[in-house]
Every structure is written in C-alpha cells, then in structure tokens.
Design a protein around this motif. Sequence first.
Motif, short mmCIF file in Angstrom:
data_model
loop_
_atom_site.label_atom_id
_atom_site.label_comp_id
_atom_site.label_asym_id
_atom_site.label_seq_id
_atom_site.Cartn_x
_atom_site.Cartn_y
_atom_site.Cartn_z
N VAL A 208 71.93 67.01 -4.37
CA VAL A 208 70.70 66.20 -5.36
C VAL A 208 71.41 65.85 -6.60
O VAL A 208 71.11 64.75 -7.17
CB VAL A 208 69.65 67.28 -5.31
CG1 VAL A 208 68.87 66.30 -5.95
CG2 VAL A 208 69.20 67.43 -3.74
N THR A 209 71.84 66.69 -7.57
CA THR A 209 72.24 66.51 -8.86
C THR A 209 73.21 65.63 -8.93
O THR A 209 73.08 64.83 -9.88
CB THR A 209 72.75 67.88 -9.40
OG1 THR A 209 71.57 69.03 -9.08
CG2 THR A 209 73.00 67.67 -10.96
N PRO A 210 74.53 65.30 -8.13
CA PRO A 210 75.26 64.34 -8.34
C PRO A 210 74.65 62.92 -7.99
O PRO A 210 73.86 63.01 -7.19
CB PRO A 210 76.51 64.71 -7.46
CG PRO A 210 76.27 66.38 -7.11
CD PRO A 210 74.75 66.47 -7.34
N ASP A 211 75.31 61.86 -8.97
CA ASP A 211 74.71 60.52 -8.55
C ASP A 211 75.58 60.04 -7.23
O ASP A 211 76.62 59.44 -7.60
CB ASP A 211 74.86 59.92 -9.78
CG ASP A 211 73.97 58.32 -9.68
OD1 ASP A 211 73.30 58.18 -8.59
OD2 ASP A 211 74.53 57.57 -10.48
N LEU A 212 75.31 60.31 -6.09
CA LEU A 212 75.83 59.90 -5.12
C LEU A 212 75.44 58.51 -4.59
O LEU A 212 74.17 58.29 -4.38
CB LEU A 212 75.92 60.98 -3.79
CG LEU A 212 76.30 62.45 -4.18
CD1 LEU A 212 76.21 63.18 -3.03
CD2 LEU A 212 77.95 62.13 -4.38
N GLU A 215 77.62 54.72 -0.34
CA GLU A 215 79.13 54.44 0.35
C GLU A 215 79.96 55.78 0.51
O GLU A 215 80.68 56.10 1.09
CB GLU A 215 79.85 53.30 -0.52
CG GLU A 215 79.42 51.97 0.02
CD GLU A 215 77.90 51.54 -0.81
OE1 GLU A 215 77.65 52.46 -1.99
OE2 GLU A 215 77.46 50.68 -0.46
N HIS A 216 79.85 56.46 -1.02
CA HIS A 216 80.29 57.77 -1.06
C HIS A 216 79.73 58.77 0.08
O HIS A 216 80.76 59.16 0.71
CB HIS A 216 79.95 58.34 -2.56
CG HIS A 216 80.91 57.74 -3.24
ND1 HIS A 216 80.32 57.36 -4.56
CD2 HIS A 216 82.14 57.62 -3.61
CE1 HIS A 216 81.19 56.86 -5.42
NE2 HIS A 216 82.54 56.90 -4.77
N VAL A 217 78.58 58.98 0.31
CA VAL A 217 77.97 59.68 1.35
C VAL A 217 78.57 59.42 2.79
O VAL A 217 78.96 60.25 3.40
CB VAL A 217 76.39 59.87 1.35
CG1 VAL A 217 75.97 60.81 2.28
CG2 VAL A 217 75.93 60.39 -0.05
N GLN A 218 78.67 58.08 2.94
CA GLN A 218 78.86 57.63 4.40
C GLN A 218 80.57 57.93 4.70
O GLN A 218 80.88 58.36 5.80
CB GLN A 218 78.88 56.05 4.41
CG GLN A 218 78.96 55.65 5.72
CD GLN A 218 78.35 54.15 5.98
OE1 GLN A 218 77.74 53.61 5.19
NE2 GLN A 218 78.66 53.39 6.98
N ALA A 219 81.35 57.98 3.61
CA ALA A 219 82.65 58.00 3.88
C ALA A 219 82.84 59.77 4.02
O ALA A 219 83.70 60.01 4.76
CB ALA A 219 83.41 57.71 2.41
N ILE A 251 70.45 60.51 1.56
CA ILE A 251 70.95 61.43 0.58
C ILE A 251 71.16 60.74 -0.70
O ILE A 251 70.97 61.23 -1.69
CB ILE A 251 72.18 62.00 1.17
CG1 ILE A 251 71.93 63.26 2.28
CG2 ILE A 251 72.95 62.70 0.01
CD1 ILE A 251 73.07 63.63 2.92
N SER A 252 71.44 59.34 -0.70
CA SER A 252 71.77 58.52 -1.95
C SER A 252 70.63 58.53 -2.81
O SER A 252 70.64 58.30 -4.06
CB SER A 252 72.40 57.14 -1.43
OG SER A 252 71.55 56.42 -0.61
#
Length: 261
Positions: A208-212, A215-219, A251-252
């Motif tokens: 939650v805290t990181p700005d994901l 594309e990052h989450v999917q990878a 999640i993003s």
Amino acid sequence: MKRGKGLTFVGDSRVLKYEKPKLNRDYSEFPGRTEEFYPDFLLKEWLIGAIFLVGFLCLTVAHPAPLERIADPTDTGYIPLPDWYFLFLYQILKYSYASGPFNVIGAIIIPGLAIGALMLAPWLDGSKHRDWKRRPVATGMMLLAVGVIFYATWESVAYHDWDAQKAQGKIVFSNLDDSDPVFNELVRTNCTSCHGGELTGGSGPDLVTPDLTKEHVQAFVENGTVDSGGSMPAFKDQLTDEEIEKISEFISKLELTDKAE
C-alpha cells in the motif's frame, strides 16, 4: 515438701493422663489482639481492596493500554510480544539451546523444572529457621530464580527491536474495498497470506505505502521476485493473464488514508 531447684517430679504410670478437649477460645479473652472475622476483619480487607482497585483504575485511565491494529490471522509475519512479566520466558526461547530443534527445552523442560522445584520446596528444605542465612537451599534457589528472571527480562528489553515492533502493530488504513469481487476472489486467495489482510505487510512487503504502478505489480506477479528480504513465487502458471491484470490494477490503486472508509 521443699520447693526449689532440688524439686523432683515423680510420675505414676498407673494414673491415666487426662486432657481437657481443646475448644476454640472466645476472642474476647484477648482484648486488643484479635477481632471478629465478620464484620471487623472483613471490612478492613474490603477497604484495602477498594483502595488498590481505585488506584489501579486511576492508573489505567491516566496511562491506557496501547492499541494495535486488528488481529489478522493471515499475517504470518507478525511477531507477538508477551507482557513484561513473561519477557524472561520469551528471551529464553531465543537462546540456541532452547530454540529451533531444542524448542521443547525452552518451552516445556525449563519451566517444568522451575515449577517442579517450587512444588518440592517444602521437601528440599525442611529447616525451621526463619533467618535466611541459615536456610542455604531455599535462599540459593530463590536468588538463582530472581537472578535468571531479572537478567533474561533485561536482555529481552535491551536487545528487542522496539521500532519494528511498533511499526508492525501500527494501525493503518487504506482505501482497500473488501467487497470488491477482485479482492474476494483473487487478492484474498493469493496475496493476503504473505502481505497481510490489509496488504500493508506481513511476511511479504507492504503493497500500500509504495507507489506501485500496474506494470510493476504485473511483472512481480508473473515472474516473482528473489531478494534479501525473501522471495515471491511466480503466478503466471497459476493465474490467467486476465486475472493477473485485475490483481495488478487493484493493487496499483491502493493508498493509505487517514481513517477507514
């Protein structure tokens, strides 16, 4: 018959010894030394108990117990910490001879020996002396117990990571919508066991805290990750491309909020 140091008492075995039955003597025979249990003694006990109770209640109002986030059974990374009076047992479980494959020693054998020694204390030391210096067994056992408890408690407090303890129990809220079918059908099943029920961190990192980005989450979901903090398995063989995309988008969009919505 003369009286004095030379007086000799002679007993006759033919005379039966007669003893008056022991009856409870009335407390009035000892003025100023005793009292009736009810209401005198019991009233004093109630008054003392009420004083301590009021003092304890005032202490709890002045210094309330710190609250942590709601217990999350899916958060396998949470490390519980016992209250201060059990910290010495918590510390013993950290030693090499009482942890890991020897955990039964720290969890059962050592406390069992201590409790057994306490139960056997009347037989281990049968001395009737009240002076502690003349009772080496009882004094030695007590000093040993106090020393172990004091040292283990101090070491537990001195070397515990209190910042991490405070962070893991911190109450945080996100804009997570637990009624969203994506959360119930995909995220809850595949993510919360490592990242916590609110996805704010568990044995896995905080999502939650990181700005994901999506594309990052999917990878991460497709390929997994391996770093110093642990590893995340790849889900590309377990989830379809559409399911991975839905999880990544969900999640993003997560972010912290000041209060629960």
